[in-house]
Motif scaffolding. Structure first.
Motif, short mmCIF file in Angstrom:
data_model
loop_
_atom_site.label_atom_id
_atom_site.label_comp_id
_atom_site.label_asym_id
_atom_site.label_seq_id
_atom_site.Cartn_x
_atom_site.Cartn_y
_atom_site.Cartn_z
N GLU A 274 52.19 44.99 33.54
CA GLU A 274 51.42 44.35 32.48
C GLU A 274 50.71 43.09 32.97
O GLU A 274 51.18 42.39 33.86
CB GLU A 274 52.31 43.99 31.29
N ASP A 275 49.53 42.85 32.38
CA ASP A 275 48.76 41.62 32.59
C ASP A 275 48.35 41.42 34.04
O ASP A 275 48.13 40.28 34.49
CB ASP A 275 49.55 40.40 32.11
N ASN A 276 48.23 42.49 34.80
CA ASN A 276 47.73 42.39 36.16
C ASN A 276 46.21 42.53 36.17
O ASN A 276 45.61 43.10 35.26
CB ASN A 276 48.35 43.48 37.04
N VAL A 277 45.57 42.02 37.21
CA VAL A 277 44.12 42.07 37.35
C VAL A 277 43.78 42.74 38.67
O VAL A 277 44.26 42.32 39.74
CB VAL A 277 43.50 40.66 37.29
N PHE A 278 42.94 43.79 38.59
CA PHE A 278 42.53 44.54 39.78
C PHE A 278 41.02 44.38 39.93
O PHE A 278 40.26 44.85 39.08
CB PHE A 278 42.89 46.02 39.63
N LEU A 279 40.57 43.73 41.00
CA LEU A 279 39.15 43.47 41.24
C LEU A 279 38.75 44.14 42.55
O LEU A 279 39.13 43.70 43.63
CB LEU A 279 38.91 41.96 41.32
N GLY A 280 37.99 45.23 42.43
CA GLY A 280 37.67 46.01 43.61
C GLY A 280 36.41 45.60 44.32
O GLY A 280 36.23 45.90 45.51
N GLY A 281 35.49 44.94 43.61
CA GLY A 281 34.23 44.57 44.23
C GLY A 281 33.42 45.76 44.70
O GLY A 281 32.56 45.62 45.57
N GLY A 282 33.70 46.95 44.15
CA GLY A 282 32.99 48.16 44.56
C GLY A 282 33.42 48.72 45.89
O GLY A 282 32.83 49.70 46.37
N VAL A 283 34.43 48.16 46.51
CA VAL A 283 34.88 48.63 47.83
C VAL A 283 35.53 50.01 47.68
O VAL A 283 36.34 50.22 46.77
CB VAL A 283 35.87 47.64 48.44
N PRO A 284 35.19 50.97 48.54
CA PRO A 284 35.82 52.30 48.45
C PRO A 284 37.33 52.22 48.52
O PRO A 284 37.90 51.35 49.20
CB PRO A 284 35.25 53.04 49.66
#
Length: 718
Positions: A274-284
């Motif tokens: 819960e309440d985690n943040v996943f930021l991929g920046g469009g990276v494969p």
């Protein structure tokens, strides 16, 4: 007299009591040698502190034992945080109760044991109620890539790892492992918080997790570990960034930035994400959460710009195996996926891994109140029946609803861009959707330590000085010995003859002066040898092996295993390679290339493979992550131009990946495929010419590789 004597006796007793309580005020013992340290630890009692003097402590195996109390722990700390460096063959074991370790740095060495830091002395003597804080482990890798260790092994109960900094693990093994192998380490209530987990490059095999909690053997046991407020930056060792293999764990308020992989509930039941943040920046391959097993809850998480699909989709519910053994895949049952926000993600996948073994689709599970924001691209994919899933009150904007499912409403959602860059439903939309306000984004500066640099410290090509050299004998090897990391060695026009192997131990560029014709010949079996931190860029050169000895295993460039362990890169730009007896680049066993780039170059008259990376023969292990070739020419090559091996059926990695565009292959590999790509996971061919050259051959062992047409395919999947 009698009364005076009684008073005197009382005074003496009082003095004795005071003297006996001096330790209540704690003793600080500054030590400068391992021998003095051992004496100090043996003398320490509750409340005492042992201080390691500033400096480099080489080949120091620290055993820290004692019995402190909650109010008066025993502490081991650096005299100055960051100025006590453990190097060489060093490690730390702590065992006892209420122990604290802080301020140490492990660098320029490796552990001679199975852990750098172990919360145990041995299998019977563990640590309880103890803490490691403000400690750094950077690149503390064993010399052999396949040699396995943990950087931190958590045993016992009620221990904590916090505000520490771990980055640059390159050898096999989990960065931080919670071990449940004995009853005293189960239901442990460990806390892992406010740590900075920095870049971990692809390992090229299974075993590259950043955190693992439990193992399949003990996966039906509760660990009750809390992993919260940690920052994961470019943690890309393998498909599982966090591998959960036990029950009752909590993962909350962690931030994942450009990390290729996912938080995977691999084994164990009843976990909370819960309440985690996943930021991929469009990276494969940047992913979110993969759900397996029973009674998992995934709620109030935020997913943005994730470029992963399949096992690294933003959200994955996997298929299970009937009567699954502990080490395979149990069916997803009673999962609750609630109030999560997905923004511009590539894929959400239901029934991942469905095949003849994994036949049990997710069941008795609910997805409710989730929000999906996009820009018109298809996101949802189901590879198994979804009738065991209940969808309620999910809202999509710019994303097509899941086909064949009710419980999705398409409507416009007001958006706002937060100061930290996250796109989120605005206040009015949140109220209408029943969403909480976005949680404060944990910053990288709130994690780890303030006194050690965060992020990738790899030295880039062309980032240093320019060293100019003139034609002559052994000029390249002389210049390489004088150069620093990132330097450019610029060759004037003329002929260069090398009778030495040019050893490359740091990133270096050799390039011709603009407009110059610079020709390099060599008379050894290898011209460039990459060792340790060595990477090589060649630009604008002509390289000839006409004078080299006639041997099949010759190589223009050879990557050799050597200490310190490091991933390498090779780039050949606008260069010409001719008359090689052997190949252009050979990667030996135990080496790993982050990338090989060939651009605008030509290769003519070569008896071996231009690129041969076949040294790893174990299942799922390989030696190069990415091969990118563009606008290049290959002619009169007697072997497959690219010979790359990744054997076995392991599913834990993404590579190798091979992309070839705008290139010509003429008179190559008589009677053989023009490329021999064994187990390669991505093969993309575009606008290439093949004349008197057979089609490339791909051998498939596992999964569903991303392949271009016009390949000869050998399918060895069961």
């Amino acid at each position: 007299m009698r009364g005076l004597r009684v008073s005197s006796i009382a005074a003496l007793w009082a003095f004795g009591a005071l003297a006996g309580s001096v330790h209540a005020y704690a003793a600080d013992r500054l030590v400068s040698t391992p021998e003095a340290y051992s004496v100090a630890v043996r003398a320490s009692v509750a409340g005492d502190t042992v201080i390691l003097a500033n400096g480099v402590w080489r080949d120091f195996e620290i055993l820290f034992t004692g019995e402190g109390t909650a109010a008066k722990p025993i502490t081991l700390r650096a005299q100055t945080p960051g100025k006590v460096v453990l190097s060489g063959k060093s490690n730390l074991r702590l065992a006892g109760r209420h122990l604290i370790v802080s301020g140490l740095t492990f660098k320029d060495g490796y552990s001679p044991s199975s852990e750098v830091i172990a919360f145990r002395k041995d299998s019977k003597t563990l640590a309880f109620d103890s803490r490691v804080t403000e400690t750094v482990i950077d690149g503390f890798n064993k010399p052999e890539r396949g040699a396995s260790d943990y950087w931190i092994g958590l045993y016992g109960q009620n221990n904590r790892v916090d505000h520490s900094h771990l980055q640059g693990k390159l050898n096999n093994g989990v960065t931080l492992a919670v071990v449940l192998s004995g009853a005293e380490s189960q239901q442990n209530h460990h806390r892992i918080d406010h740590n900075y987990f920095g870049p971990r490059p692809p390992l090229g095999s299974n075993g590259g997790e950043t955190i693992r909690v439990g193992t399949s053997e003990f996966s039906l046991t509760n660990s009750l570990t809390v992993v919260e407020d940690n920052y994961f930056e470019e943690c890309s060792g393998e498909v599982e960034i966090i591998s959960n293999k036990s029950g009752g764990n909590i993962y909350r308020r962690n931030v994942f930035v450009r990390s290729q992989g996912a938080l995977v509930l691999r084994h164990g039941n009843g976990n909370l994400v819960e309440d985690n943040v996943f930021l991929g920046g469009g990276v494969p391959h940047t992913g979110g959460v993969r759900v397996i097993n029973a009674d998992q809850t995934v709620r109030n998480n935020y997913f943005q710009g994730l470029g992963g699909d399949d096992f690294t989709s933003a959200l994955v519910l996997m298929n299970g195996v009937p009567n699954s053994p502990l080490n395979r895949y149990n069916q997803v049952l009673n999962a609750r996926i609630e109030k999560n926000v997905f923004v511009d993600v590539k894929q959400v996948l239901f029934g991942a891994g469905a095949d003849q073994e994994r036949t049990l689709a997710p069941a008795r599970s609910t997805l409710s109140g989730n929000v999906f924001l996009g820009s018109g691209k298809a996101v949802f994919k189901a590879t198994a029946p979804i009738d065991g899933l209940t969808f309620t009150a999910n809202v999509v904007d710019g994303v097509a609803p899941l086909e064949g499912a009710s419980g999705f409403e398409a409507r416009a959602i007001g958006r706002e861009t937060l100061p930290d860059g996250r796109v989120y439903p605005n206040a009015a939309a949140r109220k209408a959707l029943g969403l909480k306000a976005p949680i404060k984004l944990l910053s990288r500066d709130e994690t780890g330590v303030a006194w050690y640099p965060k992020g990738d410290q790899t030295v880039a090509f062309d980032s240093g000085r320019i060293l100019k050299i003139k034609p002559g004998q052994d000029q390249l090897s002389i210049a390489a010995a004088k150069a620093g990391a990132g330097d450019v060695i610029e060759l004037a026009a003329g002929d260069y003859a090398e009778g030495q192997v040019v050893e490359i131990r740091q990133p270096l560029t050799f390039r011709a002066k603009k407009g110059a014709r610079s020709v390099v010949t060599f008379d050894r079996a290898t011209l460039f040898s990459l060792v340790g931190r060595g990477s090589l860029k060649l630009q604008g050169l002509k390289l000839s092996g006409a004078k080299a000895p006639d041997a099949a295993d010759n190589a223009l460039i050879r990557a050799s295993a050597g200490y310190p362990l490091h991933n390498y890169a090779v780039e050949l730009i606008d260069s010409e390679v001719v008359d090689l007896k052997g190949g252009a680049l050979t990667g030996e066993k135990g080496t790993f290339a982050d990338h090989v780039t060939i651009q605008g170059s030509s290769f003519t008259g070569i008896s071996g493979a231009v690129l041969r990376i076949t040294g790893e023969t174990e299942s799922g292990v390989y030696g190069v992550e990415k091969v990118d070739v563009s606008s290049s020419r290959f002619a009169q090559i007697d072997a497959p131009v690219f010979d790359i091996l990744r054997g076995g059926a392991d599913e834990s990695t993404f590579g190798p990946q091979v992309r070839v565009s705008g290139s010509a292959f003429r008179d190559v590999a008589p009677g053989q495929p023009s490329m021999a790509l064994d187990g390669v996971q991505v093969v993309k061919l575009d606008a290439n010419v093949f004349e008197r050259a057979a089609p490339p051959r791909i051998t498939i062992h596992v999964g569903k590789p991303d392949l271009s047409p016009a390949l000869e395919i050998i399918d060895q999947r069961k």
